[in-house]
Design an enzyme around this catalytic site. Structure first.
Site, PDB file in Angstrom:
ATOM      1  CB  CYS A   2      -0.848   0.031   1.304  1.00  0.00           C
ATOM      2  SG  CYS A   2      -1.949  -1.512   1.603  1.00  0.00           S
ATOM      3  NE  ARG A  27       4.447   1.906  -1.250  1.00  0.00           N
ATOM      4  CZ  ARG A  27       5.376   1.797  -0.205  1.00  0.00           C
ATOM      5  NH1 ARG A  27       6.599   1.973  -0.518  1.00  0.00           N
ATOM      6  NH2 ARG A  27       5.133   1.104   0.556  1.00  0.00           N
ATOM      7  CD1 TRP A  76      -0.050  -5.140  -3.940  1.00  0.00           C
ATOM      8  CD2 TRP A  76       0.138  -6.511  -1.976  1.00  0.00           C
ATOM      9  NE1 TRP A  76       0.585  -6.442  -4.052  1.00  0.00           N
ATOM     10  CE2 TRP A  76       0.760  -7.221  -2.926  1.00  0.00           C
ATOM     11  CE3 TRP A  76       0.137  -6.844  -0.628  1.00  0.00           C
ATOM     12  CZ2 TRP A  76       1.206  -8.255  -2.534  1.00  0.00           C
ATOM     13  CZ3 TRP A  76       0.494  -8.037  -0.324  1.00  0.00           C
ATOM     14  CH2 TRP A  76       1.173  -9.014  -1.307  1.00  0.00           C
ATOM     15  CG  ASN A 102       1.946   0.276   4.073  1.00  0.00           C
ATOM     16  OD1 ASN A 102       1.719  -0.811   3.688  1.00  0.00           O
ATOM     17  ND2 ASN A 102       2.906   0.833   3.651  1.00  0.00           N
ATOM     18  N   GLY A 103      -0.034  -1.925   6.075  1.00  0.00           N
ATOM     19  CA  GLY A 103       0.421  -2.943   7.005  1.00  0.00           C
ATOM     20  C   GLY A 103      -0.588  -4.121   7.274  1.00  0.00           C
ATOM     21  CD  GLU A 485      18.464 -10.814 -10.096  1.00  0.00           C
ATOM     22  OE1 GLU A 485      17.806 -11.564  -9.227  1.00  0.00           O
ATOM     23  OE2 GLU A 485      17.747  -9.683 -10.517  1.00  0.00           O
ATOM     24  CE  LYS A 489      14.495  -8.988 -11.795  1.00  0.00           C
ATOM     25  NZ  LYS A 489      15.270  -8.598 -10.883  1.00  0.00           N
ATOM     26  CD  GLU A 492      10.821  -9.854 -10.616  1.00  0.00           C
ATOM     27  OE1 GLU A 492      10.254  -9.456  -9.707  1.00  0.00           O
ATOM     28  OE2 GLU A 492      12.012  -9.455 -10.584  1.00  0.00           O
ATOM     29  CG  HIS A 508      22.379 -34.284  -8.509  1.00  0.00           C
ATOM     30  ND1 HIS A 508      22.716 -35.442  -8.115  1.00  0.00           N
ATOM     31  CD2 HIS A 508      23.320 -33.467  -8.664  1.00  0.00           C
ATOM     32  CE1 HIS A 508      23.999 -35.375  -8.204  1.00  0.00           C
ATOM     33  NE2 HIS A 508      24.529 -34.346  -8.577  1.00  0.00           N
ATOM     34  CE  LYS A 609      11.608  -1.130  -6.355  1.00  0.00           C
ATOM     35  NZ  LYS A 609      12.381  -2.276  -7.200  1.00  0.00           N
TER      36      LYS A 609
HETATM   37  C1  F6R Z   1      12.874  -8.580  -7.770  1.00  0.00           C
HETATM   38  C2  F6R Z   1      12.701  -7.897  -6.543  1.00  0.00           C
HETATM   39  C3  F6R Z   1      12.571  -8.376  -5.263  1.00  0.00           C
HETATM   40  C4  F6R Z   1      13.696  -7.171  -4.213  1.00  0.00           C
HETATM   41  C5  F6R Z   1      13.087  -7.943  -2.891  1.00  0.00           C
HETATM   42  C6  F6R Z   1      13.939  -7.312  -1.691  1.00  0.00           C
HETATM   43  O1  F6R Z   1      13.089  -8.084  -9.012  1.00  0.00           O
HETATM   44  O2  F6R Z   1      12.767  -6.534  -6.907  1.00  0.00           O
HETATM   45  O3  F6R Z   1      12.812  -9.686  -5.243  1.00  0.00           O
HETATM   46  O4  F6R Z   1      14.702  -7.699  -4.504  1.00  0.00           O
HETATM   47  O5  F6R Z   1      11.754  -7.942  -2.401  1.00  0.00           O
HETATM   48  O6  F6R Z   1      13.728  -5.805  -1.901  1.00  0.00           O
HETATM   49  P1  F6R Z   1      14.613  -4.786  -1.012  1.00  0.00           P
HETATM   50  O7  F6R Z   1      16.132  -4.836  -1.888  1.00  0.00           O
HETATM   51  O8  F6R Z   1      14.145  -3.713  -1.118  1.00  0.00           O
HETATM   52  O9  F6R Z   1      15.033  -5.513   0.262  1.00  0.00           O
END
Ligand code: F6R
Length: 614
Positions: A2, A27, A76, A102-103, A485, A489, A492, A508, A609
């Site tokens: 949120c 976000r 959210w 938010n929370g 990674e 990417k 997601e 394995h 985010k």
């Molecule tokens: C993936 C992504 C998330 C963040 C994770 C940690 O693209 O952005 O996996 O890396 O939520 O977020 P931070 O770095 O803000 O703690």
């Protein structure tokens, strides 16, 4: 998660709230709403869906007499589906209070049951609505507003950033925080609140951060901060150096692409002021990382989530190789609920772009409790994790708006490269070779050239593979975290099922997935030594099962060219810099595939985010 925006002052309230909300869109949200005063009454406009839907609603019935104070919210969903009713703000029974949150309120059910028994009427399925009724309940008992607000917060269990307005007290916004971020923007005869700095950038760069267990009371003229017992708290403001352009798309179709392209600049900024070219040395001493702080440290514990966790895995290879000290890397949501073995000889390193991730923050607090020294690698200046760590190294990547993290990752990796070089000097008196430092300086320009060169090739590749349903990413050594990674990417933002594996693990289990329609992205570099040949053998194994191979290999690796369907050359570089070069084509590949599949790249489904609840 949120997003909250709030304003008190003389500006037209609706444009301020909408502007703030638009800047919090990244976000992640499923509904939006605002509240303001009109003809001395509180008016709420809210809707399921996008801010655009909210704007349409406002357009049809524009409140011409709207004025501050006002609050805005992007929701959210956690408790209750996305709907008009569940969208924030929420009223009390008499529509004299309006609140955004938010929370997650963990004891909401218990509180709601009590309040219903007292005659309160609820209109939504949210946990949030209990807060506003709780405050109303105290007001009903004749308790003044501020005291009622404090009392209500004390009854809440869980995470919250809450903001409240009251029609009988229109000169104030009340804000409280526990575990969810709140930043206060300071203006001339006006003040703001927001969940994150980008929402404030059009209005002010002077900010104050609220800590857990604190309340802020904003009027047009001042901001007062208190602890929950009502004691005043002094807080110095921060000056934010990000400019507004850095939080806008600047001609790119998506924030993600812009941020991929910003990596050379971000990397330059991460190095700025930290390299002494005359001495061939790195210097973090100004940031508190010195011999005194490091005294007695015998091992490292690196903890983070998602992409930041992958940067931590890269760090393990760097630190163990260069410093010969043991490194544990853990996912924050696991670390915090185990019994990790840490003591005063352990340096706990938390990595977080946002500096607000709930699990990483809880891990940091646990590490402190266990007596470890704490350092964080954060991007957002003044964020909670940064503030609560003994030492913080900022990545200086500028605002990262795209949900899929890109420039945060490369600058986190770079910070660890600098960290490792620095500790080698400091602990063992060993400077890096002049050649390597020179390569470090050239990294930004080399990366810029590489991004421009590799992008068209990746675009063509994406055209061929965007309909795949599954993909495997394999790598070894320092390229293993990059395989993880790359897979993260892709999944997601394109919703293709992708798995990252240590190439040696393929036999394995994952080898069973290999078939003609499942591409395997293989990362290999001669600079990783013996495992290069091993990765080549793994590639042969994929090939002999008719699995298509997309290989990323440093220049001149003819062996891979022969057996690959697609082949991307990465410039020759030092071992340490490999992750930064290898991750870029994988970011671009995910981006191009996702756009071809028509996915909303900057707002991937179900994702937020900044994950401020666990
Ligand atoms: C993936 C992504 C998330 C963040 C994770 C940690 O693209 O952005 O996996 O890396 O939520 O977020 P931070 O770095 O803000 O703690």
């Amino acid at each position: 998660m949120c997003g909250i925006i709030g304003y008190i002052g003389d500006r037209p309230i609706i444009p301020v709230l909408l502007e703030g909300l638009r800047r919090l869109e990244y976000r992640g949200y499923d509904s939006a709403g605002i509240v303001f005063l009109e003809d001395e009454e509180i008016k709420i406009v809210k809707t399921k869906g996008k801010i655009l839907n909210l704007e349409e609603k406002l357009f049809n019935d524009f409140p011409k007499k709207a004025k501050a104070p006002g609050l805005g919210h992007t929701r959210w969903a956690t408790h209750g589906e996305p709907s008009d009713e569940n969208a924030h703000p929420h009223f009390d029974c008499h529509k004299s209070l309006a609140l955004v949150h938010n929370g997650i309120i963990e004891n909401y059910y218990e509180l709601k049951t009590k309040l219903i028994a007292k005659g309160h009427k609820f209109y939504s399925a949210t946990d949030t609505e209990v807060i506003v009724h709780l405050i109303e309940d105290f007001l009903n008992q004749g308790i003044p507003l501020k005291e009622a607000f404090f009392k209500a917060l004390k009854e809440l269990k869980g995470a919250y950033a809450v903001a409240l307005i009251h029609k009988e007290n229109p000169d104030f916004i009340l804000v409280g925080r526990n575990q969810s971020p709140v930043v206060i923007g300071l203006g001339q005869q006006e003040n703001f609140i927001a969940s994150d700095i980008p929402a404030l950038l059009p209005f002010t760069k002077e900010v104050l951060f609220l800590n857990d267990g604190e309340v802020a009371i904003l009027s047009k003229y001042q901001v007062e901060i208190y602890d929950l017992s009502g004691n005043p708290v002094a807080r110095a403001p921060y000056h934010v150096t990000w400019d507004i352009a850095s939080a806008e798309k600047g001609g790119f179709d998506h924030f993600m692409l812009k941020e991929i392209y910003e990596q050379p600049e971000a990397i330059k900024n991460t190095m700025l002021g930290r390299i002494d070219l005359d001495k061939n040395q790195i210097d973090f001493s100004q940031e508190g990382l010195d011999l005194k702080f490091l005294k007695g440290i015998q091992r490292f514990y690196i903890v983070a989530c998602g992409t930041s966790y992958h940067a931590g895995l890269v760090a393990k290879y760097l630190i163990e190789k260069e410093l010969g000290l043991p490194v544990e890397v853990d996912i924050a949501s696991e670390f915090r609920y185990r019994n990790p073995i840490l003591d005063e000889k352990t340096l706990f390193i938390g990595i977080s772009q946002s500096g607000e991730t709930a699990d990483t923050l809880a891990s940091l607090r646990l590490a402190k409790e266990k007596g470890a020294k704490t350092l964080s690698i954060c991007n957002v200046v003044g964020s909670t994790i940064a503030r609560e760590s003994e030492v913080v190294l900022y990545t200086k990547a500028g605002p990262e708006i795209s949900v899929a993290s890109t420039k945060a990752f490369s600058t986190q990796v770079l910070t660890f490269i600098l960290f490792t070089f620095y500790l080698k000097q400091l602990l063992f008196g060993e400077n890096e070779k002049k050649q390597k430092i020179e390569a470090l300086i050239k990294l930004s320009s080399q990366l810029k050239i590489f991004i421009e060169k590799v992008h068209p090739k990746v675009k063509t590749l994406a055209q061929k593979w965007y309909q795949a349903q599954n993909a495997l990413y394999l790598g070894r050594n320092i390229l293993y975290p990059i395989a993880l990674e790359g897979a993260l990417k892709l999944k997601e933002i394109s919703y293709i099922h992708a798995e990252g594996y240590a190439a040696g693990e393929m036999k394995h289990g994952p080898i069973a997935l290999i078939e003609e329609k499942v591409p395997t992205v293989i990362l290999a570099a001669k600079e990783t030594g013996i495992v290069y040949e091993k990765t080549l053998s793994n590639a042969e194994e994929v090939r002999s099962r008719r699995g298509p191979i997309i290989s990323l290999v440093t220049e001149g690796a003819k062996e891979f060219q022969k057996i690959s369907d697609e082949y991307i050359e990465v410039p020759l570089t030092f071992y340490e810099f490999l992750p930064i070069f290898y991750v870029v084509p994988l970011q671009l590949l995910a981006y191009e595939i996702a756009t071809l599949r028509g996915c909303d790249v900057d707002k991937p489904r179900n994702l937020a985010k900044s994950v401020t609840v666990e």
